[in-house]
Design an enzyme around this catalytic site. Structure first.
Site, short mmCIF file in Angstrom:
data_model
loop_
_atom_site.label_atom_id
_atom_site.label_comp_id
_atom_site.label_asym_id
_atom_site.label_seq_id
_atom_site.Cartn_x
_atom_site.Cartn_y
_atom_site.Cartn_z
N HIS A 114 -32.29 6.73 13.75
CA HIS A 114 -31.22 5.76 13.49
C HIS A 114 -30.71 5.84 12.05
O HIS A 114 -29.89 5.03 11.63
CB HIS A 114 -31.77 4.35 13.78
CG HIS A 114 -30.72 3.29 13.89
ND1 HIS A 114 -30.65 2.23 13.01
CD2 HIS A 114 -29.71 3.11 14.77
CE1 HIS A 114 -29.66 1.44 13.34
NE2 HIS A 114 -29.06 1.94 14.40
N LYS A 116 -28.71 7.02 8.61
CA LYS A 116 -27.34 7.43 8.30
C LYS A 116 -27.32 7.97 6.88
O LYS A 116 -27.34 7.19 5.91
CB LYS A 116 -26.37 6.26 8.42
CG LYS A 116 -26.13 5.80 9.86
CD LYS A 116 -27.06 4.71 10.28
CE LYS A 116 -26.66 4.18 11.67
NZ LYS A 116 -27.56 3.14 12.14
N ASP A 121 -24.36 18.70 -2.04
CA ASP A 121 -24.75 19.61 -3.13
C ASP A 121 -26.10 19.25 -3.74
O ASP A 121 -26.37 19.61 -4.89
CB ASP A 121 -23.68 19.66 -4.22
CG ASP A 121 -22.41 20.37 -3.75
OD1 ASP A 121 -22.50 21.18 -2.81
OD2 ASP A 121 -21.34 20.10 -4.32
N HIS A 296 -21.60 -5.23 11.05
CA HIS A 296 -22.64 -4.23 11.29
C HIS A 296 -23.46 -3.96 10.02
O HIS A 296 -24.22 -3.00 9.96
CB HIS A 296 -21.98 -2.92 11.78
CG HIS A 296 -22.93 -1.97 12.42
ND1 HIS A 296 -23.40 -0.85 11.78
CD2 HIS A 296 -23.51 -1.96 13.65
CE1 HIS A 296 -24.22 -0.18 12.58
NE2 HIS A 296 -24.31 -0.83 13.72
N LYS A 298 -26.29 -3.89 7.15
CA LYS A 298 -27.75 -3.99 7.04
C LYS A 298 -28.05 -4.03 5.55
O LYS A 298 -28.28 -3.00 4.92
CB LYS A 298 -28.45 -2.79 7.68
CG LYS A 298 -28.14 -2.59 9.17
CD LYS A 298 -27.07 -1.59 9.35
CE LYS A 298 -27.01 -0.97 10.73
NZ LYS A 298 -27.11 -1.82 11.86
N ASP A 303 -32.97 -11.99 -5.24
CA ASP A 303 -32.85 -12.11 -6.70
C ASP A 303 -32.03 -10.94 -7.23
O ASP A 303 -30.84 -10.89 -7.03
CB ASP A 303 -34.22 -12.22 -7.35
CG ASP A 303 -34.98 -13.47 -6.90
OD1 ASP A 303 -34.34 -14.39 -6.36
OD2 ASP A 303 -36.21 -13.52 -7.08
#
Length: 385
Positions: A114, A116, A121, A296, A298, A303
């Protein structure tokens, strides 16, 4: 081989990119500018305008001598048409798939990559929650992408750890279906970094081997002093997360949840998660449901600590998925994340305990139904283990 627990690295720079109309052009620009290598590890890819642009950019990069590797999930990439897979391979792109579905794989088929991740480079990294789909990346008629999402561009010493994480997964992927991984092991987290800016640490889950990303979240909530703001689209958190949030709220910390509202790709998940609202509201947790689009994100702000990436902190992510987040301590990034949260809070519905107690019967029945389904699924898997 057990995966490492990465240390805090200094001398890093961050740029928060909000929504596909901002981050997708930046991703495309980075791929077009690559001179040495492009490494992609991504869950959701479906054929469309966005994936077509990415495929063209990757093949063009190969033609100018860039080494290009793509690690796609065997389920998340089902929407990528066969002719486009062939196009990538014929264009010289190295292509591997994590855990292709196997008729005899059983429970092993549930393990998914899952993450991403885009590495350019071996010098800069993009990490977040996007997929290469038009919902994420193409503005609609109102000028906004259908799905509200973050990506984070990172440069500095921590890039070496992202490369290491990618190389480890690349080396074990593409060789067949995934068997049940070993049981969880305990890990020792590094101490928080000293005061200052530019600190970053790679935090991840490795299927059921360890839950570094969860342990880091719980440790930071436990020592929080001012705020705990958490955004997730699929609110089915582990008991340890709910308990940590409620304890922080009871000791006076500003605890807020930014969750998906009525616009949702899996409405049943929203109803199942709403069964936790009453207890959280009683403890002083503030709950906001985002209204304009499907949220969507996450992202967590505790703090001055930020965690942003692919992990939803739900039961499914923690038990079945490979996830990866960028943890960071940096005053500029903290300010940018705070502003993003505040903007989204202003566009959300905040639930009060009184409003929640006044829910219509029809809504309560939906919560009860999908909460029961969720409990049965969790019970079945616990018996299978």
């Amino acid at each position: 081989m057990a995966g490492p627990v990465y240390p805090w690295r200094s001398n890093n720079r961050f740029e928060l990119l909000i929504d596909g109309d901002t981050f997708f052009p930046r991703l495309m620009e980075a791929m077009h500018e690559a001179t040495d290598s492009i490494d992609v590890e991504i869950y959701l890819v479906t054929s469309g305008q966005s994936s077509g642009s990415v495929i063209d950019a990757l093949i063009e990069a190969v033609s100018r001598g860039v080494k290009v590797r793509c690690l796609l999930d065997g389920v998340g990439s089902k929407g990528l048409e066969d002719h486009e897979r062939e196009q990538l391979l014929k264009g010289g792109v190295e292509l591997r798939f994590y855990n292709p579905i196997n008729l005899f794989g059983g429970e092993g088929n549930l393990h998914r990559d899952h993450r991403k991740l885009l590495i350019i480079d071996r010098l800069r990294v993009f990490i977040g929650g996007t997929g290469f789909t038009d919902e994420f990346c193409q503005p609609s008629d109102n000028g906004y992408c259908q799905w509200h999402e973050h990506m984070l561009e990172v440069q500095g010493e921590v890039v070496a750890d992202w490369i290491d994480l990618f190389e480890r997964q690349w080396s074990v992927s593409g060789g067949g279906w995934r068997r049940i991984p070993p049981r969880l092991r305990r890990v020792s987290l590094p101490a928080p970094p000293p005061p200052g800016d530019g600190y970053a640490r790679v935090s991840y889950t490795d299927a059921r081997e360890h839950h570094d990303v969860l342990h880091e979240l719980l440790a930071n909530i436990a020592r929080s002093k001012t705020c705990v703001w958490l955004a997730t689209p699929y609110f089915l958190p582990a008991w340890a997360v709910r308990r940590a949030l409620m304890r922080a709220a009871r000791r006076g910390v500003d605890v807020r949840l930014l969750l998906s509202g009525q616009i949702h790709d899996h409405p049943a998940v929203r109803y199942a998660g709403q069964r936790y609202y009453a207890a959280l509201l009683k403890a002083g947790v503030r709950i906001f449901e985002y209204k304009p689009r499907f949220l969507h994100l996450k992202c967590v702000l505790v703090d001055h600590w930020v965690s942003l990436g692919s992990c939803n902190f739900d039961h499914w992510s923690l038990h079945w998925n490979l996830e990866a987040n960028q943890n960071a301590v940096d005053s500029r990034l903290t300010a940018d994340v705070r502003r993003s949260f505040e903007t989204d809070f202003d566009q959300s519905r905040e639930w009060t305990l009184a409003q929640w107690r006044g829910l219509p019967l029809r809504h309560r029945l939906k919560i009860r139904l999908w909460a029961s389904v969720n409990r049965l699924v969790r019970l079945w898997f616990s018996i299978k283990r």
